[in-house]
Design a protein around this motif. Structure first.
Motif, PDB file in Angstrom:
ATOM      1  N   PRO A 100      16.751  35.252  11.102  1.00  0.00           N
ATOM      2  CA  PRO A 100      17.946  35.688  10.371  1.00  0.00           C
ATOM      3  C   PRO A 100      18.932  36.485  11.219  1.00  0.00           C
ATOM      4  N   HIS A 101      18.434  37.247  12.185  1.00  0.00           N
ATOM      5  CA  HIS A 101      19.329  38.047  13.030  1.00  0.00           C
ATOM      6  C   HIS A 101      19.403  37.515  14.465  1.00  0.00           C
ATOM      7  N   GLY A 102      19.004  36.279  14.640  1.00  0.00           N
ATOM      8  CA  GLY A 102      18.960  35.714  15.985  1.00  0.00           C
ATOM      9  C   GLY A 102      20.172  34.886  16.375  1.00  0.00           C
ATOM     10  N   TYR A 103      21.158  34.781  15.483  1.00  0.00           N
ATOM     11  CA  TYR A 103      22.327  33.929  15.762  1.00  0.00           C
ATOM     12  C   TYR A 103      23.594  34.734  15.488  1.00  0.00           C
ATOM     13  N   HIS A 104      23.878  35.662  16.365  1.00  0.00           N
ATOM     14  CA  HIS A 104      24.976  36.599  16.129  1.00  0.00           C
ATOM     15  C   HIS A 104      26.057  36.555  17.201  1.00  0.00           C
ATOM     16  N   ASP A 105      25.883  35.717  18.224  1.00  0.00           N
ATOM     17  CA  ASP A 105      26.818  35.657  19.343  1.00  0.00           C
ATOM     18  C   ASP A 105      28.064  34.872  18.909  1.00  0.00           C
ATOM     19  N   ILE A 106      29.186  35.566  18.754  1.00  0.00           N
ATOM     20  CA  ILE A 106      30.409  34.926  18.272  1.00  0.00           C
ATOM     21  C   ILE A 106      30.877  33.819  19.207  1.00  0.00           C
ATOM     22  N   ALA A 107      30.750  34.041  20.500  1.00  0.00           N
ATOM     23  CA  ALA A 107      31.164  33.011  21.460  1.00  0.00           C
ATOM     24  C   ALA A 107      30.330  31.745  21.292  1.00  0.00           C
ATOM     25  N   LEU A 108      29.036  31.915  21.077  1.00  0.00           N
ATOM     26  CA  LEU A 108      28.158  30.759  20.867  1.00  0.00           C
ATOM     27  C   LEU A 108      28.495  30.045  19.562  1.00  0.00           C
ATOM     28  N   ILE A 109      28.782  30.796  18.516  1.00  0.00           N
ATOM     29  CA  ILE A 109      29.153  30.186  17.238  1.00  0.00           C
ATOM     30  C   ILE A 109      30.405  29.334  17.416  1.00  0.00           C
ATOM     31  N   ARG A 110      31.417  29.885  18.077  1.00  0.00           N
ATOM     32  CA  ARG A 110      32.646  29.132  18.320  1.00  0.00           C
ATOM     33  C   ARG A 110      32.371  27.866  19.143  1.00  0.00           C
ATOM     34  N   PHE A 147      31.040  29.757   5.987  1.00  0.00           N
ATOM     35  CA  PHE A 147      29.655  30.213   6.036  1.00  0.00           C
ATOM     36  C   PHE A 147      29.583  31.602   6.655  1.00  0.00           C
ATOM     37  N   ASN A 148      28.412  32.207   6.534  1.00  0.00           N
ATOM     38  CA  ASN A 148      28.214  33.510   7.160  1.00  0.00           C
ATOM     39  C   ASN A 148      26.846  33.566   7.832  1.00  0.00           C
ATOM     40  N   VAL A 149      26.726  34.451   8.791  1.00  0.00           N
ATOM     41  CA  VAL A 149      25.469  34.682   9.511  1.00  0.00           C
ATOM     42  C   VAL A 149      25.346  36.181   9.750  1.00  0.00           C
ATOM     43  N   TRP A 150      24.121  36.659   9.829  1.00  0.00           N
ATOM     44  CA  TRP A 150      23.913  38.081  10.088  1.00  0.00           C
ATOM     45  C   TRP A 150      24.269  38.454  11.516  1.00  0.00           C
ATOM     46  N   ASP A 151      24.766  39.652  11.689  1.00  0.00           N
ATOM     47  CA  ASP A 151      24.974  40.208  13.022  1.00  0.00           C
ATOM     48  C   ASP A 151      23.599  40.617  13.586  1.00  0.00           C
ATOM     49  N   ARG A 152      23.587  41.129  14.794  1.00  0.00           N
ATOM     50  CA  ARG A 152      22.329  41.503  15.459  1.00  0.00           C
ATOM     51  C   ARG A 152      21.541  42.477  14.591  1.00  0.00           C
ATOM     52  N   PRO A 202       0.404  45.428  17.295  1.00  0.00           N
ATOM     53  CA  PRO A 202       1.028  45.775  18.575  1.00  0.00           C
ATOM     54  C   PRO A 202       0.884  44.708  19.647  1.00  0.00           C
ATOM     55  N   HIS A 203      -0.161  43.898  19.585  1.00  0.00           N
ATOM     56  CA  HIS A 203      -0.367  42.878  20.613  1.00  0.00           C
ATOM     57  C   HIS A 203       0.284  41.546  20.271  1.00  0.00           C
ATOM     58  N   ASP A 204       0.727  41.393  19.020  1.00  0.00           N
ATOM     59  CA  ASP A 204       1.370  40.150  18.593  1.00  0.00           C
ATOM     60  C   ASP A 204       2.316  40.458  17.438  1.00  0.00           C
ATOM     61  N   PRO A 205       3.371  41.219  17.697  1.00  0.00           N
ATOM     62  CA  PRO A 205       4.252  41.654  16.609  1.00  0.00           C
ATOM     63  C   PRO A 205       5.009  40.497  15.966  1.00  0.00           C
ATOM     64  N   PRO A 206       5.097  40.469  14.651  1.00  0.00           N
ATOM     65  CA  PRO A 206       5.904  39.451  13.969  1.00  0.00           C
ATOM     66  C   PRO A 206       7.373  39.616  14.342  1.00  0.00           C
ATOM     67  N   ARG A 207       8.008  38.530  14.752  1.00  0.00           N
ATOM     68  CA  ARG A 207       9.386  38.610  15.227  1.00  0.00           C
ATOM     69  C   ARG A 207      10.366  37.858  14.341  1.00  0.00           C
ATOM     70  N   PHE A 208       9.932  37.462  13.145  1.00  0.00           N
ATOM     71  CA  PHE A 208      10.784  36.627  12.299  1.00  0.00           C
ATOM     72  C   PHE A 208      12.177  37.203  12.103  1.00  0.00           C
ATOM     73  N   LEU A 209      12.267  38.467  11.723  1.00  0.00           N
ATOM     74  CA  LEU A 209      13.567  39.036  11.377  1.00  0.00           C
ATOM     75  C   LEU A 209      14.543  39.014  12.543  1.00  0.00           C
ATOM     76  N   ALA A 210      14.087  39.430  13.713  1.00  0.00           N
ATOM     77  CA  ALA A 210      14.966  39.437  14.884  1.00  0.00           C
ATOM     78  C   ALA A 210      15.213  38.027  15.402  1.00  0.00           C
ATOM     79  N   ARG A 211      14.195  37.170  15.302  1.00  0.00           N
ATOM     80  CA  ARG A 211      14.270  35.831  15.874  1.00  0.00           C
ATOM     81  C   ARG A 211      15.178  34.899  15.085  1.00  0.00           C
TER      82      ARG A 211
END
Length: 270
Positions: free
Chosen positions: A177-187, A142-147, A166-175
């Motif tokens: 698809p790009h929120g699971y990039h920690d290699i140590a956590l994946i392992r 499998f693959n996952v996006w980096d930060r 500005p008071h409630d920014p959509p965070r979907f992309l960072a939260r």
């Protein structure tokens, strides 16, 4: 992650496949298909198949008698994928939850998943399910996006859309698809699911679009970011897309645009 993050319905499947797939998914689909095909599997289960981009690339690489089951949690995405694939008796399309797979233990030589693990409500359970249905010696690929900062267009779109709210920014992309990039956590999570042999490679590729607007529209119309924007104010979807277009054009110029994308590719065996 929110429930809205997993909703790929309405017009999103079509926009996803026609805009997002060529922008960022095709290159990694070819990459993932090569990795899977190298194992010469007789049976493959694909989870989170989405609009079928991996399915279309991988199926011709398998041996004539191979079994291929393509699944997704979202029936609208699966329906769209089946229409794109065309008639192919080797592929079974089946709605299924990757965290509760409706298959017997030791049923497949390879389980593959392109950019789906980030959406799992419980990744350890999802990984354990993949391991359960693998035959001895089988692989989970499998693959996952980096930060998000390593993925130019996604980062630029996220920042641009935030200026509209500005008071409630959509965070979907960072939260998500790009929120699971920690290699140590994946392992760690793969190990907790029972995998002992884990290989992770970080691979940089290039994302290309015919224009800044095409890239912006892909993210704003072809992903659940659209759900977040419309939940705040549906009337601002066009403005959000315009802001994203401007941000990409300012960074990458007019006409065709090119940006860096980066992901982790994982091969795990139990």
């Amino acid at each position: 992650m929110t429930e809205r993050d997993r909703v790929f319905a309405g017009s999103i499947p079509k926009f996803y496949d026609t805009l997002m797939v060529p922008l960022i998914f095709e290159a990694y689909a070819a990459d993932l298909a090569e990795v899977v095909a190298a194992f010469a599997p007789g049976s493959v289960l694909e989870t989170a198949a989405g609009s079928g981009v991996v399915t279309r690339v991988l199926e011709p690489k398998l041996c004539a008698g191979a079994r291929y089951v393509a699944t997704d949690l979202n029936q609208p995405m699966l329906d769209y994928a089946a229409t794109r694939q065309g008639a192919d008796s080797r592929i079974e399309w089946r709605q299924a939850d990757a965290l509760d797979l409706p298959f017997e233990a030791a049923s497949f030589d390879v389980v593959c998943c392109q950019f789906g693990a980030m959406f799992f409500p419980n990744r350890i359970v999802g990984y354990a399910e993949a391991r359960r249905v693998l035959r001895p010696g089988g692989r989970f690929v499998f693959n996952v996006w980096d930060r998000i900062e390593e993925n130019a267009f996604a980062d630029e779109v996220a920042n641009a859309v935030a200026t509209v709210f500005p008071h409630d920014p959509p965070r979907f992309l960072a939260r998500t698809p790009h929120g699971y990039h920690d290699i140590a956590l994946i392992r760690e999570e793969l190990s907790r699911a029972g995998f002992a042999d884990i290989e992770i490679a970080t691979r940089e590729k290039v994302s290309c679009a015919t224009s800044a607007r095409a890239a912006a529209a892909a993210y704003c119309l072809g992903t659940p970011l659209r759900n977040e924007i419309e939940a705040r104010d549906a009337g601002l979807l066009q403005l959000a897309t315009d802001r994203a277009t401007e941000a990409i054009a300012n960074r990458h110029g007019e006409g065709p645009v090119v940006g860096k994308i980066q992901a982790h590719v994982i091969v795990a065996a139990g």
